[in-house]
Motif scaffolding. Structure first.
Motif, PDB file in Angstrom:
ATOM      1  N   HIS A  94       8.724  -5.865 -32.537  1.00 47.61           N
ATOM      2  CA  HIS A  94       8.824  -5.543 -33.959  1.00 47.61           C
ATOM      3  C   HIS A  94      10.088  -6.230 -34.522  1.00 47.61           C
ATOM      4  O   HIS A  94      11.131  -6.262 -33.844  1.00 47.61           O
ATOM      5  CB  HIS A  94       8.900  -4.024 -34.163  1.00 47.61           C
ATOM      6  N   GLU A 228       6.908   0.440 -45.661  1.00 43.33           N
ATOM      7  CA  GLU A 228       5.772  -0.103 -44.908  1.00 43.33           C
ATOM      8  C   GLU A 228       4.594   0.876 -44.981  1.00 43.33           C
ATOM      9  O   GLU A 228       3.450   0.480 -45.190  1.00 43.33           O
ATOM     10  CB  GLU A 228       6.239  -0.310 -43.451  1.00 43.33           C
ATOM     11  N   ASP A 330       5.422  -5.766 -41.615  1.00 48.92           N
ATOM     12  CA  ASP A 330       6.458  -5.374 -40.653  1.00 48.92           C
ATOM     13  C   ASP A 330       7.834  -5.977 -40.990  1.00 48.92           C
ATOM     14  O   ASP A 330       8.817  -5.707 -40.291  1.00 48.92           O
ATOM     15  CB  ASP A 330       6.035  -5.665 -39.198  1.00 48.92           C
TER      16      ASP A 330
END
Ligand code: CMC
Length: 379
Positions: A94, A228, A330
């Protein structure tokens, strides 16, 4: 076994743990000021670079100070080449995990390494302010099999950030909106990530360590991760007509509506309206006004909750702005981090200026005075 005489403040809710001269928040009236300047004035009239200077040094810069600060930022945008190799090896992670790792790594390459003075910490914080956008976008390009886009020193902080996404020059409107977003995210008192950074610097550890820890705290959905999730929610809702039912279902399942609620604000988060105006303008410009309409319908469906002090927060409108700028979901939390570096820097510096170890207490509720049994005698 619990000591019932102890007054517990779970989550340190409502607890003042130090003084600050950086950011003033009145949660009941929805007021936010950086160094005494109202956020509305800064969002409308200032730039991220100017706000970063204001937060770090306490006053707005004059022209000469601004130019020096701006070139200091521009000259610090590049990263040591070793960083790219590490990004390559962890490119599937991530973006927040990559950012955390690289900020930590940069401690070893910093020219003020091992100097924890206030002056050196400010220099490191300024360098990190410039380097973090490059890290985020270098990772984004590397994971897509592309060579990272070199920073463009003809562009300001916000413009260069958008430019490094794919090497395309962003529109003036997109730059201005991103700049505003960075201003609105630049500091927010003792929120979870700034508090984390203060706890680390309270031990006199270095600013790279403190900001690395701040990034980790920011990544959770109760903090920076909300933008997000709001975008995900807007995609699932699909049409403004579905918003009321969607929200009702969430609430009846005891789930939270992302982008609503705040530990400090009982009135509307003063940052939200600037981003709301931005979403409206951008989504109409791009012929995608349904995104604004979906968010407006969610806000309407949540309006009965305003009586309980649950209003939109800064993250509610931010995600759609990023999405309309072509930024993948992301990268939304890393954008929050890009804006927040000056805030974390000054929180760490304030901590250093009159440092104290932050070490609260826990009320023990477990068993006491148990007999130790050797392993061979245990069942
Ligand atoms: N949706 C529905 N109900 C909510 C929400 C929400 N978003 N937020 C709070 N509540 C309710 C909560 O269920 C609780 O109800 P009850 O008293 O009946 O149990 C009451 O409001 C108080 O909530 P709390 O969790 O005690 O409040 P908190 O101060 O601990 O939580 C928060 C603050 C931000 C974690 C929470 O509002 C939340 O989870 N919001 C959604 C995530 C979000 O948008 N986060 C971004 C915060 S702003 C940017 C940043 O600082 O990072």
């Amino acid at each position: 076994m619990e000591n019932k005489n102890v007054k517990l403040y779970r989550g340190l809710q409502g607890v003042y743990f130090d003084r600050t001269q950086t950011t003033y928040i009145d949660g009941s009236k929805g007021i936010l000021e950086y160094r005494g300047y109202n956020i509305h004035d800064l969002a409308e009239k200032s730039t991220f670079e100017e706000v970063a200077y204001l937060l770090i040094y306490g006053d707005l810069p004059n022209k000469k100070q601004f130019e020096e600060f701006d070139s200091q930022l521009k000259n610090s945008r590049n990263l040591p080449k070793e960083v790219f190799k590490v990004i390559e090896t962890i490119k599937e992670s991530h973006p927040m995990d990559v950012l955390r790792t690289i900020v930590s790594m940069l401690a070893s390459y910093d020219e003020d390494r091992e100097d924890n003075s206030v002056e050196a910490s400010i220099r490191k914080g300024i360098r990190l302010t410039a380097q973090v956008p490059t890290i985020v976008m270098a990772h984004h390009n590397i994971r897509n099999g592309r060579i990272p886009v070199e920073p463009n020193n003809n562009l300001n902080h916000a413009g260069n950030f958008l430019y490094m996404l794919e090497g395309n020059l962003p529109s003036q409107n997109a730059i201005e909106l991103m700049d505003k977003d960075f201003i609105l995210h630049a500091d927010h008192g003792s929120n979870a990530s700034a508090f984390t950074a203060r706890v680390v610097s309270g031990t006199s550890a270095d600013i790279h360590g403190a900001i690395t820890a701040g990034i980790a705290a920011l990544s959770g959905p109760s903090h920076g991760g909300a933008a997000e999730n709001v975008m995900q929610m807007a995609k699932e809702i699909k049409s403004p007509d579905n918003a009321a039912t969607y929200v009702k279902n969430l609430l009846s399942n005891k789930k939270r509506v992302m982008g609503f609620g705040h530990r400090v604000y009982r009135a509307e988060d003063p940052r939200a309206k600037h981003l709301k105006e931005g979403v409206k303008k951008l989504s109409e410009e791009l012929g995608q006004s349904e995104w604004y309409e979906i968010l407006e319908s969610v806000q309407k469906a949540m309006s009965p909750y305003s009586r309980r002090g649950i209003h939109v927060n800064v993250d509610f409108f931010a995600g759609v702005i990023y999405y309309l700028n072509g930024i993948p979901q992301d990268l939304f939390v890393p954008i929050f981090a890009v804006g927040r570096i000056p805030g974390w820097t000054i929180q760490v510096v304030e901590q250093f200026q009159h440092n104290i170890l932050i070490r609260p207490l826990l009320n023990y509720t477990g068993e006491r005075e148990r007999e130790y049994i050797p392993i061979q005698n245990r069942e």
